[in-house]
Design an enzyme around this catalytic site. Structure first.
Site, mmCIF file in Angstrom:
data_model
loop_
_atom_site.group_PDB
_atom_site.id
_atom_site.type_symbol
_atom_site.label_atom_id
_atom_site.label_comp_id
_atom_site.label_asym_id
_atom_site.label_seq_id
_atom_site.Cartn_x
_atom_site.Cartn_y
_atom_site.Cartn_z
ATOM 1 N N TRP A 132 -30.058 22.019 -34.160
ATOM 2 C CA TRP A 132 -29.939 21.287 -35.422
ATOM 3 C C TRP A 132 -31.302 20.835 -35.913
ATOM 4 O O TRP A 132 -31.580 20.877 -37.110
ATOM 5 C CB TRP A 132 -28.983 20.096 -35.265
ATOM 6 C CG TRP A 132 -27.608 20.553 -34.907
ATOM 7 C CD1 TRP A 132 -26.946 20.333 -33.734
ATOM 8 C CD2 TRP A 132 -26.723 21.367 -35.700
ATOM 9 N NE1 TRP A 132 -25.715 20.952 -33.753
ATOM 10 C CE2 TRP A 132 -25.553 21.589 -34.943
ATOM 11 C CE3 TRP A 132 -26.810 21.927 -36.983
ATOM 12 C CZ2 TRP A 132 -24.479 22.339 -35.420
ATOM 13 C CZ3 TRP A 132 -25.746 22.672 -37.464
ATOM 14 C CH2 TRP A 132 -24.603 22.875 -36.686
ATOM 15 N N ASP B 207 -31.786 12.328 -38.026
ATOM 16 C CA ASP B 207 -30.440 12.878 -38.063
ATOM 17 C C ASP B 207 -29.680 12.204 -36.923
ATOM 18 O O ASP B 207 -29.955 12.460 -35.753
ATOM 19 C CB ASP B 207 -30.514 14.408 -37.856
ATOM 20 C CG ASP B 207 -29.128 15.046 -37.741
ATOM 21 O OD1 ASP B 207 -28.115 14.326 -37.793
ATOM 22 O OD2 ASP B 207 -29.077 16.296 -37.579
ATOM 23 N N LYS C 83 -18.057 12.850 -36.053
ATOM 24 C CA LYS C 83 -18.112 12.637 -34.603
ATOM 25 C C LYS C 83 -17.769 11.181 -34.274
ATOM 26 O O LYS C 83 -16.733 10.909 -33.696
ATOM 27 C CB LYS C 83 -19.462 13.035 -34.057
ATOM 28 C CG LYS C 83 -19.745 14.532 -34.309
ATOM 29 C CD LYS C 83 -21.157 14.889 -34.007
ATOM 30 C CE LYS C 83 -21.603 16.156 -34.682
ATOM 31 N NZ LYS C 83 -20.848 17.359 -34.320
HETATM 32 C C1 LIG Z 1 -27.049 16.598 -34.607
HETATM 33 C C2 LIG Z 1 -26.337 17.408 -35.657
HETATM 34 N N1 LIG Z 1 -26.909 17.595 -36.856
HETATM 35 C C3 LIG Z 1 -26.310 18.321 -37.811
HETATM 36 C C4 LIG Z 1 -25.084 18.913 -37.602
HETATM 37 C C5 LIG Z 1 -24.470 19.714 -38.710
HETATM 38 O O1 LIG Z 1 -23.493 18.946 -39.320
HETATM 39 P P1 LIG Z 1 -22.590 19.485 -40.509
HETATM 40 O O2 LIG Z 1 -21.633 20.459 -39.924
HETATM 41 O O3 LIG Z 1 -21.927 18.224 -41.002
HETATM 42 O O4 LIG Z 1 -23.459 20.094 -41.532
HETATM 43 C C6 LIG Z 1 -24.439 18.744 -36.373
HETATM 44 C C7 LIG Z 1 -23.123 19.360 -36.136
HETATM 45 O O5 LIG Z 1 -22.585 19.366 -35.047
HETATM 46 C C8 LIG Z 1 -25.083 17.975 -35.378
HETATM 47 O O6 LIG Z 1 -24.516 17.805 -34.181
#
Ligand SMILES: Cc1ncc(COP(=O)(O)O)c(C=O)c1O
Length: 367
Positions: A103, A170, A194
């Site tokens: 991510w 994030d 989550k």
């Molecule tokens: C740390 C982190 N950032 C970003 C995301 C992406 O999130 P989204 O599916 O809401 O775009 C995730 C998804 O699991 C994540 O765990």
């Protein structure tokens, strides 16, 4: 269904039963209006009031100061990977990014479209099993980006680096799981699915002074200022997901707030880590000092079982746990093995049941 199910999914994931029950009831009758929440305009007093209350609950629980705005957006955390640099980073400027997982690397790849991106540290060559903490920030970089918890690899910043300018984080997979000092950050974003709600809403917490500094034209819907100016009602917001968040935040408050969650999350994760450290069959994959309290990947120890038996035994462990109502324990494909995601709403009984299953399985296999 009579059997107790414990859902270890990494996201969307377990939510407080009380919150989902209240949200389900609101589908038929929202706050005694006689109209279901899915059928109600966002421009009504009850919905506007609910969104405003969700803002103030989050503010109270996280200790968000007055000089920060909160917005409820669509598009997931992934949209924030581009909204952040589009709103904060000028074309001629640079930003520092730490590369601690998939991510994090997606965030920095997206940011490269908007300015100079310096990858100041990376644990990619270690399959992201640790958080590289020794790095030098680039003089003049607009901000430093971190992913506070790496959902796939089970690593977590235990304390955040001090940014030369300001931090952007994030926090999708550990928001509200531990106490943080919001004033250490210029911007925090998190997909809600989550620890906060179901999929569909993303929260951004933005310090007022970080906006309005870039020269580019920002499309209306991608401009934080649009959503701040309209209290997240510029267009139709994801009302139901915001309501699930509202009920989850009420549950969190009734259960002692973030401090109590942090203590419980430490207790739950310690139970699993102690079991892993004592095991002759299983082992955790993350570096000890960076172990996440939210996501715990684990595999069979090298040499504990014959190489050609590993795949079959993995399947056997997943069926073994499934029979006991322990669901969604398959590991992410980039780490393999297993992963237990134990967000705020995972009760300690679920963790105890998992630890017992691991011990029983080990006994069955190793004797
Ligand atoms: C740390 C982190 N950032 C970003 C995301 C992406 O999130 P989204 O599916 O809401 O775009 C995730 C998804 O699991 C994540 O765990």
């Amino acid at each position: 269904m009579n059997k107790t199910i414990y859902n270890f999914s990494a996201g969307p994931s377990v939510l407080p039963k009380q919150a989902t029950k209240e949200a389900a009831e609101a589908i038929f009758d929202f706050a005694g209006t006689g109209i279901g929440i899915l059928e109600m305009s966002h421009r009504t007093k009850p919905i506007e009031g609910m969104v405003a209350e969700t803002d103030s609950l989050l503010r109270e629980l996280m200790g968000i100061p007055e000089n920060y705005d909160i917005v409820f957006l669509g598009g997931g955390a992934s949209l924030q990977f581009c909204m952040v640099p589009m709103n904060l980073l000028d074309e001629s400027a640079s930003a520092d990014y730490t590369d601690t997982g998939v991510w994090a690397s997606k965030a920095l790849k997206e940011a490269k479209q908007f300015g100079q991106i310096n990858v100041v540290s990376s644990s990619k060559s270690d399959v992201y099993n640790n958080i590289p903490k020794n790095f030098t920030q680039t003089p003049g970089a607009t901000y430093l980006h971190v992913t506070s918890n790496n959902t796939i690899y089970g690593t977590q910043w235990k304390s955040f680096p001090k940014a030369n300018t300001f931090l952007v984080a994030d926090m999708s997979s550990d928001i509200l799981s531990r106490k943080i000092n919001v004033s250490d950050f210029g911007l925090i974003y998190a997909g809600a699915q989550k620890n906060m709600s179901c999929a569909g809403v993303t929260v951004a917490i933005i310090r007022k002074d970080v906006l309005g500094k870039v020269k580019r034209t920002i499309p209306t819907m991608l401009n934080y200022q649009t959503h701040i100016g309209e209290q997240s009602m510029f267009n139709t917001p994801p009302v139901f997901a915001i309501y699930v968040m509202n009920r989850t935040l009420h549950w969190l408050k009734q259960n002692g707030g973030v401090d109590a969650m942090e203590a419980l999350n430490n207790k739950k994760s310690n139970l699993i880590y102690s079991a892993l450290d004592a095991s002759k069959l299983f082992t955790g994959t993350a570096a000890k000092e960076d172990r996440s309290t939210m996501n715990i990947p684990f595999v069979f120890q090298k040499g504990a079982v014959a190489e050609d038996k590993v795949e079959a035994l993995q399947k056997e462990f997943l069926s073994f746990t499934l029979e006991r109502g322990l669901e969604q324990l398959k590991g992410h494909r980039s780490v393999g093995g297993f992963r237990a995601s134990i967000y705020n709403a995972m009760p300690i009984e679920g963790v105890e049941a998992l630890v017992k299953a691991m011990a029983d399985f080990e006994k069955k296999i190793l004797g």
